[in-house]
Scaffold this active site. Structure first.
Site, mmCIF file in Angstrom:
data_model
loop_
_atom_site.group_PDB
_atom_site.id
_atom_site.type_symbol
_atom_site.label_atom_id
_atom_site.label_comp_id
_atom_site.label_asym_id
_atom_site.label_seq_id
_atom_site.Cartn_x
_atom_site.Cartn_y
_atom_site.Cartn_z
ATOM 1 N N GLN A 86 -24.613 23.228 39.347
ATOM 2 C CA GLN A 86 -24.416 22.055 38.820
ATOM 3 C C GLN A 86 -23.107 21.984 37.764
ATOM 4 O O GLN A 86 -22.708 20.673 37.651
ATOM 5 C CB GLN A 86 -25.488 22.115 37.692
ATOM 6 N N HIS A 99 -17.789 18.921 35.963
ATOM 7 C CA HIS A 99 -18.519 18.719 37.188
ATOM 8 C C HIS A 99 -17.496 18.374 38.322
ATOM 9 O O HIS A 99 -17.600 17.389 39.044
ATOM 10 C CB HIS A 99 -19.535 17.554 36.804
ATOM 11 N N ARG A 109 -22.198 28.158 27.979
ATOM 12 C CA ARG A 109 -21.948 26.930 29.139
ATOM 13 C C ARG A 109 -20.638 26.162 28.659
ATOM 14 O O ARG A 109 -19.492 26.033 29.043
ATOM 15 C CB ARG A 109 -22.946 26.259 29.428
ATOM 16 N N SER A 117 -27.023 16.625 33.216
ATOM 17 C CA SER A 117 -25.969 17.724 33.009
ATOM 18 C C SER A 117 -26.597 18.850 31.934
ATOM 19 O O SER A 117 -27.791 19.417 32.361
ATOM 20 C CB SER A 117 -24.557 17.014 32.407
ATOM 21 N N LEU A 118 -26.205 18.997 30.510
ATOM 22 C CA LEU A 118 -26.655 19.828 30.001
ATOM 23 C C LEU A 118 -28.138 19.784 29.466
ATOM 24 O O LEU A 118 -29.082 20.609 29.349
ATOM 25 C CB LEU A 118 -25.878 20.071 28.619
ATOM 26 N N GLN A 163 -24.208 15.291 27.340
ATOM 27 C CA GLN A 163 -23.301 15.190 26.222
ATOM 28 C C GLN A 163 -22.718 13.755 26.205
ATOM 29 O O GLN A 163 -22.659 13.048 27.224
ATOM 30 C CB GLN A 163 -22.068 16.140 26.756
#
Length: 313
Positions: A252, A203, A119, A94-95, A10
């Site tokens: 994660q 996170h 998510r 991440s994503l 992102q």
């Protein structure tokens, strides 16, 4: 030459992303249509026409970034590039880890789009707006940033969220604690310490409700063994077992994105080129700051695609 395919996270989104791919390649257009169908939403129109405020919403940005990555990858495959043959590893920030798994055949594109929609919504809903925050601490080592976060916590949540590169660490947690971390970092030698304009504290432990939502969502999705190992965000090490992949995707959500160590791990296995497939070139820029002797190459336009094909096929 040993290579790996990496996928952005992102922040790499921009209005218009993927449009040139869709216009140039019917294969890419079909991926965007598949994502639209999976979500029951004309996400491609939002990606190409905006408004930017809607595209930036976490629940839209996450599947949109995946769509661009997989559109580019499907075109590359059509032209002879093979993840199984050409890449030693896949990894994503991440994503981007979901994009990497889709690229390696672990997840279908439709399931990946739906998971990222869930998510994004769950991460946004986990913490009331204004209660959480994130900040970039520039010029501190990861260990020093962790120490700053620990000192700033004072009974609240404050932890290292992203270890992006040497001297580029992001902390996440409750707003007051993050504000304290910014001030403390300035006294510990940080070149800059600044609050980030984000919609939620990603996170960190405040994301536990989102982790619970992803555990439930992932339990209902088929994950198969990737054709090449995934470098897991939370481990900075290779995983291939589907059950472990599922567990690590849940971890994660609240865990640190160990990107610096992930790139170092790939380099230690002989990787000398990282192709960043998708929107933007953030990861390509980070490579130069993480390890010597490894080249980053961004692939997000038709011209980039053709150059990668010439290099690999």
């Amino acid at each position: 030459m040993t290579i790996a395919f990496t996928f952005p996270g992102q922040g790499s989104q921009a209005v218009g992303m993927g449009k040139a791919l869709a216009d140039a390649y019917p294969t890419a257009a079909r991926v965007f249509a598949e994502v639209d169908d999976a979500l029951g939403q004309k996400l491609s129109a939002l990606m190409w026409d905006g408004p930017e405020t809607d595209l930036t919403l976490t629940e839209n940005a996450q599947p949109a970034l995946m769509a661009v990555s997989l559109a580019a990858l499907r075109v590359l495959e059509e032209k002879g590039v093979s993840v199984a043959r050409d890449a030693a590893f896949v990894a994503g920030h991440s994503l981007g880890e979901y994009s990497a798994l889709a690229a390696a055949g672990s997840l279908s594109i439709a399931d990946t789009a739906r998971l990222l929609k869930i998510r994004g919504r769950a991460m946004q809903a986990a913490v009331p707006v204004g209660e959480g925050a994130m900040a970039a601490l520039l010029g501190l080592s990861f260990a020093d940033a962790v120490a700053v976060a620990g000192e700033a916590a004072q009974g609240e949540i404050c932890q290292a969220a992203n270890d992006n590169a040497d001297g580029q660490v992001v902390v996440s947690g409750t707003r007051a604690a993050i504000q304290r971390a910014v001030e403390i970092a300035k006294t510990r030698g940080a070149k800059r310490a600044m609050m980030l304009n984000v919609s939620a504290p990603f996170h960190c432990a405040l994301m536990q409700p989102a982790a619970d939502a992803m555990a439930e969502a992932l339990a209902g999705v088929t994950i198969v063994r990737p054709v090449v190992p995934l470098i897991s965000n939370v481990l900075a090490a290779a995983v291939s077992d589907p059950d472990e992949i599922r567990r690590r995707l849940v971890e994660q959500v609240t865990g640190t994105v160990r990107w610096r160590e992930s790139v170092q791990a790939m380099a230690a296995h002989g990787v000398t080129r990282l192709y960043e497939i998708g929107s933007g070139k953030v990861l390509t820029g980070l490579v130069k700051r993480i390890v010597d002797g490894v080249e980053g190459v961004a692939v997000n336009t038709p011209d980039d695609v053709e150059k990668m094909v010439v290099a690999l096929v």
